[in-house]
Scaffold this motif. Structure first.
Motif, mmCIF file in Angstrom:
data_model
loop_
_atom_site.group_PDB
_atom_site.id
_atom_site.type_symbol
_atom_site.label_atom_id
_atom_site.label_comp_id
_atom_site.label_asym_id
_atom_site.label_seq_id
_atom_site.Cartn_x
_atom_site.Cartn_y
_atom_site.Cartn_z
ATOM 1 N N THR A 151 62.556 95.621 72.673
ATOM 2 C CA THR A 151 63.824 96.117 73.209
ATOM 3 C C THR A 151 63.617 97.516 73.756
ATOM 4 O OG1 THR A 151 64.976 94.843 71.503
ATOM 5 C CG2 THR A 151 66.271 96.470 72.691
ATOM 6 N N SER A 152 64.270 97.824 74.865
ATOM 7 C CA SER A 152 64.100 99.138 75.483
ATOM 8 C C SER A 152 64.714 100.230 74.616
ATOM 9 C CB SER A 152 64.739 99.142 76.878
ATOM 10 O OG SER A 152 66.135 98.925 76.784
ATOM 11 N N ILE A 153 64.215 101.448 74.798
ATOM 12 C CA ILE A 153 64.714 102.593 74.032
ATOM 13 C C ILE A 153 66.188 102.856 74.305
ATOM 14 C CG2 ILE A 153 64.436 105.059 73.611
ATOM 15 C CD1 ILE A 153 62.263 103.397 72.409
ATOM 16 N N PRO A 154 66.678 102.826 75.561
ATOM 17 C CA PRO A 154 68.126 103.039 75.762
ATOM 18 C C PRO A 154 68.990 102.016 75.025
ATOM 19 C CG PRO A 154 66.949 103.323 77.835
ATOM 20 C CD PRO A 154 65.955 102.795 76.855
ATOM 21 N N ARG A 155 68.553 100.790 74.972
ATOM 22 C CA ARG A 155 69.334 99.790 74.230
ATOM 23 C C ARG A 155 69.316 100.087 72.734
ATOM 24 N NH1 ARG A 155 68.935 93.605 76.511
ATOM 25 N NH2 ARG A 155 69.837 93.994 78.580
ATOM 26 N N LEU A 156 68.182 100.510 72.220
ATOM 27 C CA LEU A 156 68.125 100.867 70.803
ATOM 28 C C LEU A 156 68.992 102.086 70.518
ATOM 29 C CD1 LEU A 156 64.322 100.311 70.028
ATOM 30 C CD2 LEU A 156 66.246 98.873 69.349
ATOM 31 N N GLU A 157 69.020 103.047 71.440
ATOM 32 C CA GLU A 157 69.897 104.204 71.257
ATOM 33 C C GLU A 157 71.363 103.775 71.216
ATOM 34 O OE1 GLU A 157 69.174 107.232 70.651
ATOM 35 O OE2 GLU A 157 67.206 107.748 71.462
ATOM 36 N N LEU A 158 71.730 102.824 72.059
ATOM 37 C CA LEU A 158 73.101 102.322 72.040
ATOM 38 C C LEU A 158 73.392 101.581 70.735
ATOM 39 C CD1 LEU A 158 75.756 101.925 73.581
ATOM 40 C CD2 LEU A 158 74.776 99.851 74.577
ATOM 41 N N GLN A 159 72.414 100.829 70.251
ATOM 42 C CA GLN A 159 72.604 100.140 68.978
ATOM 43 C C GLN A 159 72.741 101.143 67.835
ATOM 44 O OE1 GLN A 159 73.090 96.883 68.690
ATOM 45 N NE2 GLN A 159 73.428 97.107 66.496
ATOM 46 N N ALA A 160 71.997 102.253 67.906
ATOM 47 C CA ALA A 160 72.143 103.303 66.901
ATOM 48 C C ALA A 160 73.543 103.900 66.935
ATOM 49 C CB ALA A 160 71.092 104.388 67.133
ATOM 50 N N ALA A 161 74.115 104.054 68.136
ATOM 51 C CA ALA A 161 75.490 104.553 68.235
ATOM 52 C C ALA A 161 76.471 103.588 67.585
ATOM 53 C CB ALA A 161 75.850 104.779 69.702
ATOM 54 N N VAL A 162 76.243 102.288 67.749
ATOM 55 C CA VAL A 162 77.113 101.297 67.102
ATOM 56 C C VAL A 162 77.007 101.406 65.586
ATOM 57 C CG1 VAL A 162 77.530 98.827 66.812
ATOM 58 C CG2 VAL A 162 76.998 99.739 69.077
#
Length: 734
Positions: A298-309
């Motif tokens: 998974t890309s880093i931006p998607r993981l960052e968004l998942q961390a925000a969730v």
């Protein structure tokens, strides 16, 4: 606690057991448990219900104690916190008294205050010691170690794996590595340490080794690196109390700060409470949550968004589980892509981003999101291990980042440009224009459309034949040409609605793989088992093809959409063939060849719009009746004041015999009527026109009555004779 709750006598038979009183070989006897037993699935919930029910009886007398029993108890353990020692002693005494009324006894009190501990331990005799280590001040509370002397949470290493495993002298197996993760840390205090072990376990799992196989040399090196840090876990000390210098007054500003971060190996979120009262500021660690990245890259931006969730969900849990009134929430992230997605229309992005941005915006507000540099993000300590984590009480992991201890003017500012095009939907404009050779909407009958199509197809075929020097088709249309035109029109109607289904079935034929290319269950014709025949016409697969008594197309009827003009022309042609009658016969004939959804509704629509059927079923409208004459509506007058005169009317109030149909007999009958009933105010007669249908003699005899003589005889100052219009018997009362 369970043995203090009795079971109703009618339910005790559910807890029967056999007991031989310790005598080997003796016949066991049947006993029943009269109280709740350990191991029964219903015991915990029933005991909690009894405990809460007993407490609610004292809700008016001890409201604070009742709230502590209902919300601050876990089975038979109580954990509560108050501001002063006096409140603590009073709360404990009230809770003990309430429990005593229900047969429960609280023992083993622990407090971080010596005065409270002394007051609660005075009445306890033979106190149960819950310590599992030599130190009296450190005790296990709900799975966590609490040092009551300095009011901090500590940790102990598990003893099950063994000293050889934790010392690194032996190579662990996959099973042993997973077993070490049994360190109980519900608040995430050791998340920066355990996250590395989670990543290692995921790597061991991806390697595919067995449960009892030793890990690889690369994994062993990482394992020993982690062991070098886990030794210091017992030195970790996290304060239990959030506030030391600020008070719990309403003037204290309480903020919840959530820091989120992500790396290629996982995501993290950590929560801190910030208290500000006058010029005093203090922060406290609340909870943390980590999650390893999925096995699929998974890309880093998607993981960052998942961390925000994860941070949003953690904030919701913290707010719901605390009695502290939090005035403001702030979410910190070092990912500008996340901030851009939050400030943009999430419908423009991919479903992965759109759904998660929608969840974030549903639970937070845009002004609550702030940007923080990566170096100032404490959540960054959990997602990467470039250096050994700092486990001291003064580390930024426990204490929080330094800038939240300062005034808000010292906090990082939002960047001016946070735009991004990542995960944005890329739309390509494609203009497709298709013009049909035949416009079916211009035809009103099926046969005219069919023959027109057949002639057009012959014309095109002759043009090709003329080009190639082949013989031309001349004369009247043949049956084969009409069948080809019919199949062509069927395909036009089917492609207008079932184009995707036809494409899937065509692929199944071309690639000879019907299992791979199947219709989705959401298709409206999925349950019809459709297939394409030799003319590429969509048909329903039937099971009566071997029957000799059915039409060739009845077993596999042609599928047609119900709202297409071709379908309407076909139904209308059958409707005309049966002379606009026999509705069920029309339906039956159509079902012999076609499969049309809601066929009866289509047939009804054809009948309603058919002009011939409209004319046949039309009925003339009855004219409106005129208003009744005033004589018929006269109220409060003498009976027979208004009298209608007729010979043998269908209804008569007064019947008088007339010996003949001449004028004298009529005058005599009326005089007899007046002598008996009184002189009427007005007389009505129909001038003889109401005798329609009587024989000619009766009409001629009635015409011999002298109407003028009657009018002269009975028209006085008190009586009026009126003749009603022809064809209006209601005016005369008949």
């Amino acid at each position: 606690m369970f043995h203090q709750v009795g079971i109703h006598r009618d339910d005790q038979h559910c807890q029967c057991f056999l007991w031989n009183n310790g005598h080997s070989g003796a016949t066991p006897q049947v006993y029943v448990m009269q109280v709740m037993t350990f191991g029964a699935s219903c015991s915990p919930s029933c005991a909690q219900f009894v405990k809460n029910t007993n407490a609610k009886r004292f809700a008016r007398e001890f409201p604070v104690a009742v709230n502590a029993i209902v919300h601050d108890h876990y089975v038979d353990d109580m954990l509560s916190s108050v501001e002063t020692e006096r409140e603590a002693i009073e709360l404990a005494m009230n809770v003990r008294e309430i429990h005593a009324q229900g047969g429960f006894e609280l023992r083993g009190w622990r407090s971080n205050s010596k005065n409270v501990q002394a007051a609660l331990s005075e009445q306890e005799v033979d106190e149960k010691n819950l310590n599992v280590i030599s130190q009296f001040s450190t005790e296990k509370v709900l799975g966590m170690w609490w040092n009551s002397s300095n009011d901090t949470f500590t940790f102990k290493l598990p003893t099950k794996p063994g000293e050889d495993l934790l010392s690194g002298r032996c190579v662990p197996t996959k099973r042993e590595v997973v077993r070490v993760l049994s360190i109980f840390d519900p608040l995430g205090l050791l998340a920066n340490v355990l996250m590395y072990l989670k990543i290692l376990i995921q790597e061991v799992w991806r390697s595919g080794i067995g449960w009892d196989d030793a890990i690889t040399s690369t994994q062993l090196e990482k394992w020993r690196t982690w062991l070098g840090v886990i030794e210091k876990v017992e030195t970790v000390s996290v304060p239990r109390c959030y506030r030391l210098t600020t008070s719990s007054s309403m003037q204290t500003d309480v903020q919840l700060h959530i820091f989120v971060d992500a790396r290629v190996n996982g995501t993290a979120a950590v929560a801190y409470l910030r208290f500000e009262e006058n010029d005093r500021i203090e922060c406290a660690f609340v909870a943390a949550k980590t999650r390893v990245a999925p096995n699929k890259l998974t890309s880093i931006p998607r993981l960052e968004l998942q961390a925000a969730v994860i941070g949003v969900r953690l904030a919701r849990t913290v707010v719901e589980s605390h009695r502290i009134n939090i005035n403001k929430r702030l979410f910190w992230t070092d990912a500008r892509d996340v901030l851009c997605w939050l400030h943009s229309d999430h419908r423009r992005f991919s479903p992965f981003v759109g759904f998660r941005v929608a969840e974030i915006l549903e639970n937070t507000e845009l002004p609550e999101w702030r940007w923080v540099p990566t170096k100032l993000n404490p959540a960054d300590d959990r997602t990467k291990w470039q250096r050994i984590p700092n486990l001291s009480p003064n580390s930024r992991w426990i204490r929080g980042q330094q800038f939240i201890w300062e005034k808000q003017t010292e906090w990082p500012e939002m960047p001016t440009h946070i735009g991004t095009t990542l995960e944005q939907k890329h739309s390509v404009g494609l203009h497709c224009s298709s013009a049909s050779v035949i416009d079916c909407e211009k035809f009103s009958t099926w046969m005219r459309l069919l023959r027109h199509t057949a002639w057009l197809k012959r014309y095109i075929r002759n043009l090709k034949a003329k080009r190639d020097g082949a013989p031309l088709s001349l004369g009247e249309l043949t049956q084969e040409e009409l069948l080809a035109a019919e199949s062509y029109l069927h395909r036009i109607a089917q492609e207008s609605v079932y184009l995707e289904e036809i494409a899937v079935l065509t692929k199944a034929i071309n690639y000879d793989d019907a299992y791979k290319y199947r219709l989705p269950k959401s298709s409206p014709i999925y349950q019809l088992s459709p297939y394409l025949d030799n003319f590429d016409v969509l048909r329903m697969r039937g099971r009566t093809g071997a029957c000799e008594f059915t039409e060739p197309g009845a077993s596999c009827p042609i599928i047609l959409p119900r709202n297409h003009h071709v379908t309407e022309l076909i139904v209308r042609s059958v409707h005309w063939r049966y002379h606009h009658l026999n509705h069920e016969t029309v339906v039956n004939e159509l079902q012999q060849k076609y499969r049309i959804p809601k066929l009866r509704r289509v047939c009804y629509k054809i009948r309603v719009t058919c002009q011939t059927c409209k004319n046949r079923l039309a009925r003339p409208d009855a004219p409106f009746m005129a208003d009744l004459p005033p004589a018929r509506l006269a109220a409060f007058t003498r009976p027979f004041s208004y009298t209608g005169v007729d010979y043998f009317g269908p209804i008569a109030v007064h019947i008088e015999i007339a010996h003949s149909l001449n004028t004298d007999s009529c005058i005599l009958a009326l005089r007899n009527f007046m002598a008996l009933r009184g002189t009427p105010l007005e007389l009505f007669s129909d001038q003889g026109t109401n005798f329609v249908g009587a024989d000619r003699e009766l009409k001629e005899a009635y015409q011999r009555i002298d109407q003028n003589l009657l009018f002269k005889e009975f028209t006085t100052s008190n009586t009026k004779w009126s003749f009603i219009p022809p064809g209006s018997p209601h005016m005369g009362g008949s």
